[in-house]
Write a protein that holds these residues in place. Structure first.
Motif, PDB file in Angstrom:
ATOM      1  N   THR A 658       0.828  -1.205   0.000  1.00 50.20           N
ATOM      2  CA  THR A 658       0.000   0.000   0.000  1.00 50.20           C
ATOM      3  C   THR A 658       0.864   1.257   0.000  1.00 50.20           C
ATOM      4  O   THR A 658       0.500   2.275  -0.613  1.00 50.20           O
ATOM      5  CB  THR A 658      -0.938  -0.005   1.218  1.00 50.20           C
ATOM      6  N   ILE A 659       2.003   1.210   0.672  1.00 55.40           N
ATOM      7  CA  ILE A 659       2.941   2.345   0.625  1.00 55.40           C
ATOM      8  C   ILE A 659       3.386   2.592  -0.814  1.00 55.40           C
ATOM      9  O   ILE A 659       3.408   3.736  -1.310  1.00 55.40           O
ATOM     10  CB  ILE A 659       4.166   2.074   1.534  1.00 55.40           C
ATOM     11  N   ALA A 660       3.733   1.485  -1.486  1.00 57.53           N
ATOM     12  CA  ALA A 660       4.135   1.610  -2.888  1.00 57.53           C
ATOM     13  C   ALA A 660       3.009   2.181  -3.735  1.00 57.53           C
ATOM     14  O   ALA A 660       3.224   3.082  -4.571  1.00 57.53           O
ATOM     15  CB  ALA A 660       4.565   0.239  -3.426  1.00 57.53           C
ATOM     16  N   ARG A 661       1.796   1.687  -3.489  1.00 56.15           N
ATOM     17  CA  ARG A 661       0.658   2.201  -4.252  1.00 56.15           C
ATOM     18  C   ARG A 661       0.398   3.675  -3.931  1.00 56.15           C
ATOM     19  O   ARG A 661       0.022   4.460  -4.811  1.00 56.15           O
ATOM     20  CB  ARG A 661      -0.605   1.375  -3.913  1.00 56.15           C
ATOM     21  N   ASN A 695       9.918   6.776  -8.158  1.00 56.63           N
ATOM     22  CA  ASN A 695      11.087   6.011  -7.722  1.00 56.63           C
ATOM     23  C   ASN A 695      10.853   5.376  -6.347  1.00 56.63           C
ATOM     24  O   ASN A 695      11.285   4.244  -6.100  1.00 56.63           O
ATOM     25  CB  ASN A 695      12.333   6.894  -7.685  1.00 56.63           C
ATOM     26  N   GLN A 696      10.195   6.111  -5.475  1.00 59.12           N
ATOM     27  CA  GLN A 696       9.859   5.537  -4.170  1.00 59.12           C
ATOM     28  C   GLN A 696       8.890   4.363  -4.335  1.00 59.12           C
ATOM     29  O   GLN A 696       9.005   3.325  -3.666  1.00 59.12           O
ATOM     30  CB  GLN A 696       9.219   6.612  -3.285  1.00 59.12           C
ATOM     31  N   ALA A 697       7.933   4.519  -5.236  1.00 63.58           N
ATOM     32  CA  ALA A 697       6.990   3.432  -5.507  1.00 63.58           C
ATOM     33  C   ALA A 697       7.723   2.219  -6.047  1.00 63.58           C
ATOM     34  O   ALA A 697       7.480   1.078  -5.613  1.00 63.58           O
ATOM     35  CB  ALA A 697       5.923   3.896  -6.495  1.00 63.58           C
ATOM     36  N   LEU A 698       8.625   2.456  -7.002  1.00 63.91           N
ATOM     37  CA  LEU A 698       9.381   1.351  -7.588  1.00 63.91           C
ATOM     38  C   LEU A 698      10.191   0.619  -6.524  1.00 63.91           C
ATOM     39  O   LEU A 698      10.224  -0.616  -6.488  1.00 63.91           O
ATOM     40  CB  LEU A 698      10.301   1.889  -8.690  1.00 63.91           C
ATOM     41  N   LEU A 702       9.668  -3.315  -5.521  1.00 61.10           N
ATOM     42  CA  LEU A 702      10.776  -4.275  -5.587  1.00 61.10           C
ATOM     43  C   LEU A 702      11.004  -4.950  -4.228  1.00 61.10           C
ATOM     44  O   LEU A 702      11.300  -6.151  -4.164  1.00 61.10           O
ATOM     45  CB  LEU A 702      12.054  -3.571  -6.043  1.00 61.10           C
ATOM     46  N   GLN A 703      10.870  -4.173  -3.151  1.00 56.44           N
ATOM     47  CA  GLN A 703      11.051  -4.738  -1.819  1.00 56.44           C
ATOM     48  C   GLN A 703       9.989  -5.808  -1.524  1.00 56.44           C
ATOM     49  O   GLN A 703      10.302  -6.888  -1.020  1.00 56.44           O
ATOM     50  CB  GLN A 703      10.991  -3.629  -0.767  1.00 56.44           C
ATOM     51  N   VAL A 704       8.741  -5.509  -1.848  1.00 52.47           N
ATOM     52  CA  VAL A 704       7.667  -6.478  -1.624  1.00 52.47           C
ATOM     53  C   VAL A 704       7.891  -7.719  -2.480  1.00 52.47           C
ATOM     54  O   VAL A 704       7.718  -8.856  -2.016  1.00 52.47           O
ATOM     55  CB  VAL A 704       6.295  -5.850  -1.940  1.00 52.47           C
ATOM     56  N   LEU A 723      -0.353 -10.253  -4.740  1.00 55.87           N
ATOM     57  CA  LEU A 723       0.597  -9.157  -4.487  1.00 55.87           C
ATOM     58  C   LEU A 723       1.822  -9.291  -5.388  1.00 55.87           C
ATOM     59  O   LEU A 723       2.315  -8.288  -5.948  1.00 55.87           O
ATOM     60  CB  LEU A 723       1.027  -9.160  -3.013  1.00 55.87           C
ATOM     61  N   LEU A 724       2.336 -10.504  -5.539  1.00 58.52           N
ATOM     62  CA  LEU A 724       3.522 -10.691  -6.373  1.00 58.52           C
ATOM     63  C   LEU A 724       3.227 -10.338  -7.831  1.00 58.52           C
ATOM     64  O   LEU A 724       4.006  -9.643  -8.500  1.00 58.52           O
ATOM     65  CB  LEU A 724       4.006 -12.144  -6.266  1.00 58.52           C
ATOM     66  N   ARG A 725       2.101 -10.810  -8.314  1.00 62.50           N
ATOM     67  CA  ARG A 725       1.705 -10.494  -9.687  1.00 62.50           C
ATOM     68  C   ARG A 725       1.546  -8.985  -9.880  1.00 62.50           C
ATOM     69  O   ARG A 725       2.036  -8.403 -10.856  1.00 62.50           O
ATOM     70  CB  ARG A 725       0.389 -11.208  -9.994  1.00 62.50           C
ATOM     71  N   ASN A 726       0.896  -8.340  -8.911  1.00 64.45           N
ATOM     72  CA  ASN A 726       0.693  -6.886  -9.015  1.00 64.45           C
ATOM     73  C   ASN A 726       2.000  -6.119  -8.927  1.00 64.45           C
ATOM     74  O   ASN A 726       2.163  -5.066  -9.557  1.00 64.45           O
ATOM     75  CB  ASN A 726      -0.268  -6.413  -7.923  1.00 64.45           C
ATOM     76  N   CYS A 727       2.939  -6.628  -8.148  1.00 67.05           N
ATOM     77  CA  CYS A 727       4.243  -5.959  -8.049  1.00 67.05           C
ATOM     78  C   CYS A 727       4.948  -5.955  -9.406  1.00 67.05           C
ATOM     79  O   CYS A 727       5.516  -4.936  -9.823  1.00 67.05           O
ATOM     80  CB  CYS A 727       5.117  -6.647  -7.002  1.00 67.05           C
ATOM     81  N   TYR A 728       4.926  -7.119 -10.079  1.00 63.47           N
ATOM     82  CA  TYR A 728       5.521  -7.159 -11.427  1.00 63.47           C
ATOM     83  C   TYR A 728       4.820  -6.162 -12.342  1.00 63.47           C
ATOM     84  O   TYR A 728       5.466  -5.407 -13.096  1.00 63.47           O
ATOM     85  CB  TYR A 728       5.402  -8.567 -12.009  1.00 63.47           C
TER      86      TYR A 728
END
Length: 822
Positions: A658-661, A695-698, A702-704, A723-728
């Motif tokens: 959610t932080i990334a989003r 960049n913060q989102a990226l 990547l961390q997740v 979550l993994l699929r959405n991160c990609y």
């Protein structure tokens, strides 16, 4: 003139008949007697003699009848009983009943019948039949005492009742009768009572060996005992002392040769058991232990030779030989002996005990199925616990060992065998006991499958999690039944709670709600706040948000000092958010965070931060959301990760996502402002802000991604997979927005590789094609679209694309056809 014919002449009635008159014998005798006085005297004598004879006969017959009646009296029945003429005594009582015996004799008659039954019981060859007959005798004798027996039979009847109860496998009831009689009996007549009491105290469910020893010592103190009975009492004393662990004293009572083979065999048997008890105290495998076990085997073999009829002594010898091998460490030999005993001697106490010992040995040898079969054989052999008698294995010891076996199956993870064993527990265990054990077993099975909020739930897979929920629900059902069985006991409300709790863990919220309501209705003190919290959670899970809010507010208002209110505020906030009452929800969450009473390390504090951050994100207050979620993640990382539940880990992972989003969403505003900027400096400022957020989102995506990949078992959890699929996908989106098209294409390519069998992959092909276009590679872009068409055609016709994408199959076909023409 001619004479008239006789036929026409009327008969003269006075004329004599030409035929002689026929008189009776008695009339002729009377007529004859009238001839003279002498004859009269003779006739009179004859009449006197006749009537006198008839009177004498009648008197004799009456006397016989009276004498026959006098034979069917209670006194005669008791006399026959004293002479051991049991059938005669029984027949007399039967005749008395037919002829309507005096009510005053009813008690005495029943005493006779009870005594006859007791005597007949001694003649039965079957031990079960003996016990059953003694119980019948006891009922007759007890009824006799209720109706009243002759005074001289008062103490005799009490003794007979006590004896029949003891021999009928009702030792506790027999003890009560005999102990009372002991106080009213002269000292010189107490020995038979002490003999029975010594036996009874050894056969009650929890043997009182101290009392048995005391009564048997009283028998030994009787100076009038003959040698035979003194030897028997000495052997009994040694047996009791050995069972009490007083081995040296026990040995002192068997230092005689014995007056017959049976006594010598008993002496050897007790000596062997003393040796085995001494061996148990020595280290396993030591030479002394093995030597004592071998000595016990030798003594037992001698005992067998002294019992040519293969009676109880032989069975016990075989059993203790098996136990000797077990103590020696030769488990295979012990199992063979136990098998021999169980197969050769059927449903005897020794066979049953041997079967149980064998079951324990094969269970310890990791053969659960074979052990289960033996345990079931034991339970089948027990029959009715009320008539169960086994000095080797009293009913209390049997119950304890069966419960230990069940627990051992549970501990070893052999849950199916544990449940199968439990199915045979009745009637050795009551329905309430069996139900309680079943409820606990289902709960432990659920916990072993990883349910109950542990990390293991996701490591064992979704199927295991579903099974765990099933067993929690089964435990809830068992506890509910148990609450009905123990309605009038102090455990009732605890059973209600356990039922509700397991239904809740099994996500059977309808049943859980019903049981929590039932609990609150019957329990006025314990767990009130927690019950209201759980009730509110159940209502919330069923979509009853308004009812949930009412219940949770009651929890918060009625129990302000209970720590449960912090979780109640969180659940109430969930309900308010579902009703779009965000401001009230935010206020509740801030009460947890700034109230000052909740430790920042507490789970409720972190959960409040997580929920507040999620709410702020959904409210497009991205900066505030990032701040709260960053704080939550920071504090979460400081906790002992080994103590955290899988659900807690999921919350933290979702918070990072959610932080990334939030960073990703926060970039939309400066992006829009950069497009609308009227000056270059303003445009550059917004672009810089945009790139910073992207960049913060990226970085967070990547961390997740790394954390999920390193965590493993992603395929076993739907949230982790999503979550993994959405991160990609989001990495590709961020990189695309940063105009890093080649990097974006690679990120999308990961999806097309990893998720090629899922409808979601269609979106990755479209994004890859767009990246190629931005890289000015139209041929590759078109090739990607063609590849997407092939992948689309490979999906089964029934695939529902709208579940994972925004388009149906038809829409995807139209879109790809349109894009292939660009």
């Amino acid at each position: 003139m001619p004479e008239a014919s006789n036929e026409n002449t009327p008969a003269d009635p006075l004329a004599e008949s030409t035929e002689p008159v026929r008189e009776g014998k008695l009339a002729r005798l009377v007529h004859w007697g009238h001839a003279s006085n002498v004859r009269k005297a003779i006739v009179a004598g004859l009449f006197i003699a006749l009537f006198g004879g008839m009177f004498a006969i009648w008197s004799y017959l009456a006397h016989l009848a009276v004498s026959h009646e006098e034979q069917y009296t209670l006194a005669r029945a008791l006399a026959a009983l004293d002479n051991n003429e049991y059938e005669q005594a029984k027949n007399i009582i039967g005749e008395m009943q037919k002829r309507g015996a005096d009510e005053a004799d009813f008690g005495g008659a029943l005493f006779v019948l009870g005594s006859v039954k007791a005597a007949q019981a001694e003649q039965e060859w079957s031990k079960d039949r003996q016990r059953a007959m003694h119980l019948i005798a006891a009922r007759y004798l007890q009824k006799a005492r209720e109706l009243g027996v002759p005074e001289r039979l008062e103490n005799v009847s009490r003794f007979m009742v006590g004896k029949s109860l003891v021999l009928g496998n009702q030792p506790q009831a027999g003890i009560e009768v005999l102990e009372g009689l002991l106080k009213d009996t002269d000292e010189e007549s107490k020995t038979p009572l002490h003999v029975l009491l010594a036996q009874a105290y050894q056969e009650i469910p929890e043997p009182n060996l101290s009392a048995a020893l005391s009564h048997n010592q009283a028998v030994l103190n009787d100076s009038s005992l003959d040698a035979q009975r003194r030897n028997e009492a000495s052997i009994t004393q040694a047996d009791i002392l050995g069972r009490m662990g007083r081995l040296e004293e026990a040995g002192q009572f068997i230092k005689f040769a014995g007056s017959n083979d049976a006594q010598r065999a008993l002496i050897n048997s007790i000596a062997s058991r003393i040796a085995l008890e001494q061996a148990k105290r020595l280290p396993t495998g030591s030479d002394e232990r093995v030597a004592l076990a071998n000595r016990a085997i030798s003594l037992l073999r001698e005992a067998k030779l002294l019992d040519p009829l293969n009676s109880k002594l032989t069975r016990q010898a075989i059993y203790w030989i098996g136990k000797s091998y077990e103590i020696e460490g030769n488990q295979e030999a012990a199992i063979r002996r136990y098998d021999q005993l169980s197969k050769s001697y059927g449903d005897t106490p020794e066979s049953l005990t041997a079967t149980l010992d064998k079951a324990d040995l094969v269970r310890n040898a990791q053969k659960p199925e074979e052990a289960l079969a033996s345990y079931r054989n034991v339970l089948t052999s027990v029959g009715d616990p009320r008539t169960y008698v086994n000095r080797l294995l009293p009913i209390s010891a049997l119950r304890k060992r069966l419960k230990q076996a069940h627990d051992a199956f549970i501990e070893a993870g052999n849950f199916q065998e544990a449940m199968a064993l439990l199915d045979s527990f009745q009637p050795v265990f009551s329905l309430a006991e069996t139900t309680e054990i079943r409820a606990l077993a289902h709960r432990k099975w659920a916990e072993a499958l990883g349910d109950g909020g542990t990390q293991a739930m996701h490591s064992v897979g979704g199927d295991a999690a579903s099974k765990a929920k099933y067993h929690h629900r089964a435990a809830g059902t068992a506890y509910e039944l148990l609450s009905k069985l123990r309605y009038a006991t102090r455990e009732f409300t605890d059973d209600l709670w356990n039922s509700a709790d397991n239904y809740f863990q099994g996500q059977s919220y309808t049943h859980a709600q019903r049981m929590y309501e039932n609990y609150l209705q019957h329990e006025a003190q314990k767990r009130q706040a927690l019950a209201l919290l759980r009730l509110g959670q159940c209502q919330l899970a069923q979509g009853e948000q308004k009812d949930a809010i009412t219940t949770l507010e009651e929890c918060i208002e009625m129990h302000p000092r209970d720590a449960t209110i912090y979780q109640a505020r969180i659940e109430c906030a969930h309900a308010l958010l579902q009703l779009s009452q965000g401001e009230q929800a935010e206020q509740l969450l801030y009460e947890n965070l700034v109230g000052g009473k909740l430790d920042p390390k507490a789970k409720e504090w972190l959960d409040s931060l997580f929920l507040l951050g999620e709410y702020l994100h959904n409210s497009e207050r991205y900066t505030e959301a990032i701040q709260k979620l960053d704080e939550a993640v920071l504090r979460f990382d400081q906790l002992d990760q080994a103590t955290l539940s899988a659900k807690d880990l999921e919350k933290a992972m979702f918070a990072r996502y959610t932080i990334a989003r939030s960073f990703h969403k926060a970039a939309e505003k400066p992006t829009k402002l950069a497009r609308e900027a009227k000056t270059e400096s303003e445009r550059q400022k917004n672009r810089k802000e945009r790139d910073k957020n992207l960049n913060q989102a990226l970085e967070n995506y990547l961390q997740v991604q790394r954390m999920l990949t390193l965590q493993g078992h992603v395929d076993n959890n739907e949230l982790s997979r999503t979550l993994l699929r959405n991160c990609y996908m989001m990495q590709g989106s961020v990189l695309f927005d940063l105009k890093l098209y080649e990097e974006a294409r690679k990120a999308y390519a990961n999806i097309s590789t990893l998720y090629q069998n899922e409808p979601f992959v269609m979106e990755s092909f479209v994004h890859i094609a767009n990246c190629y276009r931005r890289l000015n590679k139209p041929v590759k872009a078109k090739g990607t679209i063609e590849q997407a068409k092939l992948v689309l055609n490979r999906f089964p016709a029934e695939t529902d694309f709208k579940i994972a994408t925004n388009f149906s199959r038809k829409s995807w076909e139209l879109l790809l056809n349109e894009m292939s023409g660009w």
